[in-house]
Design a protein around this motif. Structure first.
Motif, PDB file in Angstrom:
ATOM      1  N   GLU A 187       0.861  -1.189   0.000  1.00 56.98           N
ATOM      2  CA  GLU A 187       0.000   0.000   0.000  1.00 56.98           C
ATOM      3  C   GLU A 187       0.898   1.239   0.000  1.00 56.98           C
ATOM      4  O   GLU A 187       1.006   1.948   0.982  1.00 56.98           O
ATOM      5  CB  GLU A 187      -0.922   0.002   1.217  1.00 56.98           C
ATOM      6  CG  GLU A 187      -1.967  -1.090   1.200  1.00 56.98           C
ATOM      7  CD  GLU A 187      -2.954  -0.975   2.362  1.00 56.98           C
ATOM      8  OE1 GLU A 187      -4.160  -0.839   2.112  1.00 56.98           O
ATOM      9  OE2 GLU A 187      -2.505  -1.024   3.535  1.00 56.98           O
ATOM     10  N   ASN A 189       2.662   4.929  -0.675  1.00 61.71           N
ATOM     11  CA  ASN A 189       2.284   6.330  -0.781  1.00 61.71           C
ATOM     12  C   ASN A 189       2.943   6.842  -2.053  1.00 61.71           C
ATOM     13  O   ASN A 189       4.162   6.994  -2.105  1.00 61.71           O
ATOM     14  CB  ASN A 189       2.774   7.102   0.447  1.00 61.71           C
ATOM     15  CG  ASN A 189       2.333   8.556   0.447  1.00 61.71           C
ATOM     16  OD1 ASN A 189       2.448   9.256  -0.543  1.00 61.71           O
ATOM     17  ND2 ASN A 189       1.827   9.023   1.576  1.00 61.71           N
ATOM     18  N   ASP A 255      -5.147  12.446   0.007  1.00 59.80           N
ATOM     19  CA  ASP A 255      -4.697  11.108   0.367  1.00 59.80           C
ATOM     20  C   ASP A 255      -3.945  10.536  -0.829  1.00 59.80           C
ATOM     21  O   ASP A 255      -4.520  10.359  -1.902  1.00 59.80           O
ATOM     22  CB  ASP A 255      -5.872  10.201   0.735  1.00 59.80           C
ATOM     23  CG  ASP A 255      -5.422   8.933   1.449  1.00 59.80           C
ATOM     24  OD1 ASP A 255      -4.223   8.594   1.360  1.00 59.80           O
ATOM     25  OD2 ASP A 255      -6.268   8.288   2.096  1.00 59.80           O
ATOM     26  N   ARG A 257      -2.192   7.620  -0.776  1.00 63.80           N
ATOM     27  CA  ARG A 257      -1.871   6.207  -0.544  1.00 63.80           C
ATOM     28  C   ARG A 257      -2.691   5.314  -1.472  1.00 63.80           C
ATOM     29  O   ARG A 257      -3.896   5.500  -1.626  1.00 63.80           O
ATOM     30  CB  ARG A 257      -2.150   5.832   0.910  1.00 63.80           C
ATOM     31  CG  ARG A 257      -1.311   6.585   1.932  1.00 63.80           C
ATOM     32  CD  ARG A 257      -1.837   6.343   3.334  1.00 63.80           C
ATOM     33  NE  ARG A 257      -3.218   6.803   3.469  1.00 63.80           N
ATOM     34  CZ  ARG A 257      -4.015   6.489   4.490  1.00 63.80           C
ATOM     35  NH1 ARG A 257      -3.556   5.687   5.444  1.00 63.80           N
ATOM     36  NH2 ARG A 257      -5.244   6.954   4.556  1.00 63.80           N
ATOM     37  N   LEU A 259      -4.280   2.435  -1.261  1.00 63.51           N
ATOM     38  CA  LEU A 259      -4.799   1.472  -0.298  1.00 63.51           C
ATOM     39  C   LEU A 259      -5.474   0.309  -1.025  1.00 63.51           C
ATOM     40  O   LEU A 259      -5.912   0.438  -2.170  1.00 63.51           O
ATOM     41  CB  LEU A 259      -5.783   2.156   0.649  1.00 63.51           C
ATOM     42  CG  LEU A 259      -5.216   3.353   1.426  1.00 63.51           C
ATOM     43  CD1 LEU A 259      -6.305   4.010   2.256  1.00 63.51           C
ATOM     44  CD2 LEU A 259      -4.059   2.919   2.316  1.00 63.51           C
ATOM     45  N   THR A 262      -8.814   0.885  -2.613  1.00 64.14           N
ATOM     46  CA  THR A 262      -8.861   1.817  -3.745  1.00 64.14           C
ATOM     47  C   THR A 262      -8.256   1.220  -5.005  1.00 64.14           C
ATOM     48  O   THR A 262      -8.557   1.677  -6.117  1.00 64.14           O
ATOM     49  CB  THR A 262      -8.120   3.128  -3.414  1.00 64.14           C
ATOM     50  OG1 THR A 262      -6.725   2.853  -3.221  1.00 64.14           O
ATOM     51  CG2 THR A 262      -8.680   3.782  -2.173  1.00 64.14           C
ATOM     52  N   PRO A 769      -5.533   0.872   9.921  1.00 63.74           N
ATOM     53  CA  PRO A 769      -5.007   0.138   8.771  1.00 63.74           C
ATOM     54  C   PRO A 769      -5.359  -1.331   8.802  1.00 63.74           C
ATOM     55  O   PRO A 769      -5.692  -1.923   7.784  1.00 63.74           O
ATOM     56  CB  PRO A 769      -3.491   0.375   8.884  1.00 63.74           C
ATOM     57  CG  PRO A 769      -3.369   1.666   9.613  1.00 63.74           C
ATOM     58  CD  PRO A 769      -4.529   1.690  10.586  1.00 63.74           C
ATOM     59  N   ARG A 772      -9.044  -1.758   8.036  1.00 58.25           N
ATOM     60  CA  ARG A 772      -9.265  -1.427   6.641  1.00 58.25           C
ATOM     61  C   ARG A 772      -8.840  -2.581   5.739  1.00 58.25           C
ATOM     62  O   ARG A 772      -9.525  -2.961   4.804  1.00 58.25           O
ATOM     63  CB  ARG A 772      -8.465  -0.169   6.277  1.00 58.25           C
ATOM     64  CG  ARG A 772      -8.746   0.353   4.867  1.00 58.25           C
ATOM     65  CD  ARG A 772      -7.909   1.573   4.556  1.00 58.25           C
ATOM     66  NE  ARG A 772      -6.502   1.265   4.558  1.00 58.25           N
ATOM     67  CZ  ARG A 772      -5.636   1.760   5.426  1.00 58.25           C
ATOM     68  NH1 ARG A 772      -6.036   2.578   6.362  1.00 58.25           N
ATOM     69  NH2 ARG A 772      -4.348   1.436   5.362  1.00 58.25           N
ATOM     70  N   ARG A 773      -7.689  -3.181   6.047  1.00 58.02           N
ATOM     71  CA  ARG A 773      -7.205  -4.291   5.233  1.00 58.02           C
ATOM     72  C   ARG A 773      -8.124  -5.499   5.374  1.00 58.02           C
ATOM     73  O   ARG A 773      -8.426  -6.180   4.402  1.00 58.02           O
ATOM     74  CB  ARG A 773      -5.779  -4.673   5.644  1.00 58.02           C
ATOM     75  CG  ARG A 773      -4.741  -3.647   5.271  1.00 58.02           C
ATOM     76  CD  ARG A 773      -3.351  -4.169   5.565  1.00 58.02           C
ATOM     77  NE  ARG A 773      -3.001  -5.244   4.657  1.00 58.02           N
ATOM     78  CZ  ARG A 773      -1.872  -5.936   4.739  1.00 58.02           C
ATOM     79  NH1 ARG A 773      -1.019  -5.672   5.722  1.00 58.02           N
ATOM     80  NH2 ARG A 773      -1.599  -6.888   3.893  1.00 58.02           N
ATOM     81  N   THR A 776     -11.092  -5.122   3.319  1.00 56.53           N
ATOM     82  CA  THR A 776     -10.826  -5.225   1.892  1.00 56.53           C
ATOM     83  C   THR A 776     -10.664  -6.668   1.468  1.00 56.53           C
ATOM     84  O   THR A 776     -11.130  -7.088   0.422  1.00 56.53           O
ATOM     85  CB  THR A 776      -9.540  -4.439   1.550  1.00 56.53           C
ATOM     86  OG1 THR A 776      -9.698  -3.096   2.000  1.00 56.53           O
ATOM     87  CG2 THR A 776      -9.297  -4.431   0.059  1.00 56.53           C
TER      88      THR A 776
END
Length: 872
Positions: A187, A189, A255, A257, A259, A262, A769, A772-773, A776
């Motif tokens: 992920e 940046n 943002d 990143r 992720l 996204t 994080p 969020r992962r 996903t």
């Protein structure tokens, strides 16, 4: 129209113009560069409109700095401005400035502002490289133009390009270190990561400081960059600009990143189709990594070239190394431009020479460019050449420089060309909940970890691993195993078995001795086994140890597998490794080693050994046999088999006076290395006890790493836990009395709320994080319930996404079905849990009630993974 209405009109104009630009961009009517410049112009005009109603102090200048000063503005980036004054503001001017800035916020602009005089700007820029860099891109907006020009002239006169280069070099190193010096984060940046947009901006800043201007063409004219490099960086710059714009618009905020959640959306926006077995998001990320690798490599080239430009050496000393290579300013250089074309084997030899001459700090840009241009000479014939095969093994066998050179070989595309199977995992995504790097970067991290075991400075960090590798003959074989252990990921099928086929071919081609070939093949094929046994199986079961010993067979294989396993786990993610996992692996290693040495694995022998070791520890603490036996007489054989001697001794010291107490006793102590807390609970067994304990941990955001549940012959519960929490930090010891008191109070009062109510109250947690992962890539919960071969108990295995309160929810389900918990083994891999429970209860004896219990477990796990859904 009053001033307030006019200001609202300005805000409305900004919003309408931005919306129009965003719509035009989404409809592909304008390009990224056009959008960035147009957004900047919208804000420029807004400033001009605003000062009509909220004027700046007389003779002040409003200037844009930073990215906004550069003339570009991303959809949700900060707008950095400088209000430049001739002298410190008077009280009236302060009021004017405050009103002006307040109105900017009322307009909804994300402002980063400063108010300074010329002298203040010059003074602070001497010590703050961020300010100095922002002033390098100063752009006059409105007000006193002469004042802005004066600052610009004095700043340029003061700017020392050499000092600026050294400061930016240090800043680059620090930024890259924050991202582990790799472009290959899963992920990344795309602005700040190595190989990201910031690296390109770094080149522009240094070129501007050198007086060349920020154009790529100017760098080519100055001889610092080739036409091909200029073209590649220009293309990457446009890609990063578009990517950052898309990310801002997707997130509706600043943002940068990429992720996990996204990436598929971006792939759809980019209209990327699946390729072979790769998802569109994987294709997107491989394109990103390709650009990031090029930018990262060319940034290293440019930093070296800038250093030579700013610090030129007249008649640099040239030292011959051999007929093909020399050293110039401690950098490896080729003597002839066509060296790699005439002698392709030098493509590998160049890296070996770097290792053989530790005084060399780098390769010259000339050498690296030549390697890159000649990389396609590494073909099938090159790989079959015995000379090249010997060179590659020599690189792995070198006592120094292995990791640095393998990374350099990867960046210059030499390693992927030499090992074609490795080429397939360059930039290969890993869609799981614990890896944070691509497969190729993870592989290099594993080799790095193995190298650290050999270094005395890391011996205190890895005592057992450092000891084992010191006596391990040909430890370079471990690097071969590490290189191939994940090389078959992404193909489908068992990557361990497929990887074993690849390393077997490598060993045959490189003429490894038969015993060495068998070792590396064994390691690749079984690199996951030791972790699975240590963390998922009951190490108190002699049969578990015997099965593992039957697999490894020899002490050499055992040591090699232990070393690779530790390096592999530590190379996945900083969150995956813990001292507790280290202890489990070490326990398995020691038990297997003892068995290989002839130790008896039957239960009576293990029981006698445990008791003898515990007796010795208890005697050292000053307890006599009578005190010890007062406690031990209440514990059955299972207790002694499930706890190691140190734990038994600690329990005995804490409980020998309280074997028949009516109170609840909770005792805690920090674990080794202060990474968690070891806890024991001793109380008369009561209904919902495990659920009560888990509820306390859940409410206080404490994670359970290990749980062992035991009931004495007289009906006392002795439950022991290893726990951790972010709240502990490095001050674990101060939390011991808090937990002892809080948990005892919870158990005594039996305050147990309905789990679903507690979960709903705390389920609206922030999207960390990890969460969020896991959202996903949620794991479909799975359970496996089997009767234990040695007793009337049952073994429950659960795999699910780690979510807050998962153990509490399971405990609640056990209670609802009158299930007794004998032991729990909790394993957390990133955001995935693989837990094992030993259970008993009449519910499990009846097929119908057992099925209802299993469905309820799945219902609970599904609700935790997908809070908005239910299994119907």
């Amino acid at each position: 129209m009053n001033i307030t209405s006019k200001v609202l009109l300005i805000k409305q104009q900004i919003n309408e113009q931005q919306k129009h630009l965003f719509d035009s961009y989404r409809q592909q009517k304008i390009r990224p560069d056009t959008l960035l410049v147009s957004l900047r112009k919208v804000i420029d005009q807004a400033f001009k409109n605003l000062v009509e109603f909220y004027p700046l102090p007389q003779h002040a200048a409003l200037c844009a700095v930073g990215g906004y000063g550069r003339g570009e503005l991303y959809p949700f980036s900060d707008i950095d401005i400088l209000v430049l004054l001739r002298q410190d503001p008077e009280p009236k001017e302060k009021i004017e400035l405050e009103s002006f800035v307040a109105m900017l916020w009322d307009l909804g602009l994300e402002i980063g502002h400063s108010v300074r005089t010329i002298e203040q700007c010059l003074e602070i820029s001497k010590t703050d490289i961020t300010i100095e860099t922002s002033l390098l891109e100063l752009r006059f907006l409105l007000g006193n133009r002469k004042l802005a020009l004066e600052l610009n002239k004095k700043f340029r006169d003061q700017l020392n390009p050499r000092e600026f280069f050294l400061a930016k070099k240090l800043e680059l190193q620090q930024r890259h270190a924050r991202f582990n010096d790799t472009p290959y984060s899963l992920e990344p940046n795309c602005k700040e990561s190595p190989g990201g947009h910031r690296d390109l901006q770094q080149i522009h800043w240094l070129a501007t400081a050198a007086g060349m201007g920020p154009s790529w063409r100017n760098l080519v004219s100055a001889g610092l960059m080739t036409d091909d490099e200029s073209s590649k960086l220009k293309k990457a710059e446009q890609e990063f600009k578009r990517l950052r714009i898309e990310l801002h618009l997707l997130a509706n905020k600043r943002d940068d990143r990429l992720l996990f959640h996204t990436q598929p959306v971006l792939a759809e926006i980019y209209k990327i189709k699946p390729q072979d077995s790769k998802r569109p998001s994987e294709v997107l990320m491989q394109r990103y990594y390709n650009s990031a690798r090029i930018v990262y490599q060319l940034t290293q080239f440019m930093m070296q070239n800038f250093q030579d430009y700013f610090f030129p050496v007249t008649n640099p000393m040239r030292v011959d190394i051999d007929e093909d290579f020399c050293s110039i300013q401690q950098r490896l250089d080729i003597k002839a431009d066509d060296a790699f074309e005439r002698k392709p084997q030098l493509l590998l030899k160049s890296f070996l020479v770097m290792q053989q001459h530790p005084e060399l700090t780098d390769m010259t840009v000339r050498t690296q460019r030549a390697i890159w241009s000649s990389r396609f000479r590494i073909d099938a014939q090159f790989r079959r050449n015995p000379v090249n095969r010997r060179l590659f093994l020599q690189i792995l066998q070198s006592p120094v420089g292995i990791v640095h050179n393998l990374r350099r070989m990867t960046m210059l595309n030499v390693l992927p060309m030499y090992i074609p199977a490795f080429k397939n995992v360059v930039g290969q995504m890993q869609h799981d909940l614990f890896h944070v790097y691509t497969v190729d970067q993870h592989t290099l991290m594993v080799i790095r970890n193995l190298r650290r075991f050999t270094m005395p400075e890391h011996a205190r960090e890895y005592p057992l691993a450092s000891h084992l590798i010191a006596y391990f003959e040909k430890h370079w074989l471990l690097y071969v195993a590490a290189l191939f252990h994940d090389i078959a990921k992404g193909r489908g099928g068992d990557h361990s078995e497929l990887g074993a086929i690849e390393v077997r071919k490598f060993a045959k081609d490189h003429k490894l001795e038969p015993q060495d070939a068998r070792l590396v093949e064994f390691l690749v094929e079984n690199h996951l086994v030791m972790s699975q046994v240590a963390q998922k199986q009951d190490l108190s079961d002699p049969q578990v140890i015997q099965n593992f010993v039957d697999l490894v067979k020899t002490e050499r294989y055992l040591s090699a597998l232990y070393l690779l396993t530790v390096a592999d786990i530590r190379g996945t993610s900083p969150k995956v490794w813990s001292a507790w996992k280290g202890k489990l692996l070490e326990d398995l290693y020691n038990q297997a080693l003892a068995a290989l040495g002839g130790a008896q694995l039957d239960r009576s022998s293990i029981l006698a050994q445990r008791k003898n070791e515990a007796m010795a520890l208890i005697s050292l603490a000053g307890l006599d046999d009578e005190d010890r036996d007062a406690f031990w007489s209440k514990m059955d054989v299972a207790y002694f088999l499930r706890h190691d001697p140190q734990e038994i001794a600690w329990h005995t010291r804490q409980l020998y006076k309280s074997v028949s107490t009516t109170q609840t006793i909770v005792k805690a102590r920090p674990t080794d290395k202060n990474e968690g807390i070891q806890l024991l609970v001793y109380t008369k067994d009561k209904e919902n006890l495990f659920e009560l304990i888990c509820s306390y941990f859940y409410e206080n955001q404490i994670n359970i790493l290990d749980a062992r549940i035991h009931t004495s012959t007289e009906g006392y519960a002795l439950d022991s836990f290893i726990i951790e929490s972010l709240a502990f930090g490095e001050d674990t010891r101060s939390y011991v009395p808090i937990i002892e008191h809080g948990l005892a109070d919870k158990i005594t009062k039996k305050q147990l709320e309905d789990f679903q109510c507690v979960l709903k109250r705390r389920s609206r947690f922030s999207m960390s994080p990890g969460i969020r992962r896991s959202r996903t890539f949620p794991i479909v919960p799975s359970i496996e319930l089997q009767p234990d071969e040695h007793s009337k108990s049952w073994r429950l295995s659960i795999t699910a996404t780690d979510t807050p309160g998962i153990l509490y929810s399971l405990a609640s389900t056990f209670s609802r079905h009158n299930i007794n918990l004998q032991m729990a083994k909790v394993m957390t891999l990133g955001e995935r849990v693989e837990d094992v429970f030993i259970l008993d209860g009449v519910t499990l004896e009846n097929p119908r009630t057992q099925l209802l219990f299993e469905r309820d477990l799945l219902e609970t796990l599904k609700y935790l993974t997908y809070p908005d859904t239910r299994i119907k």
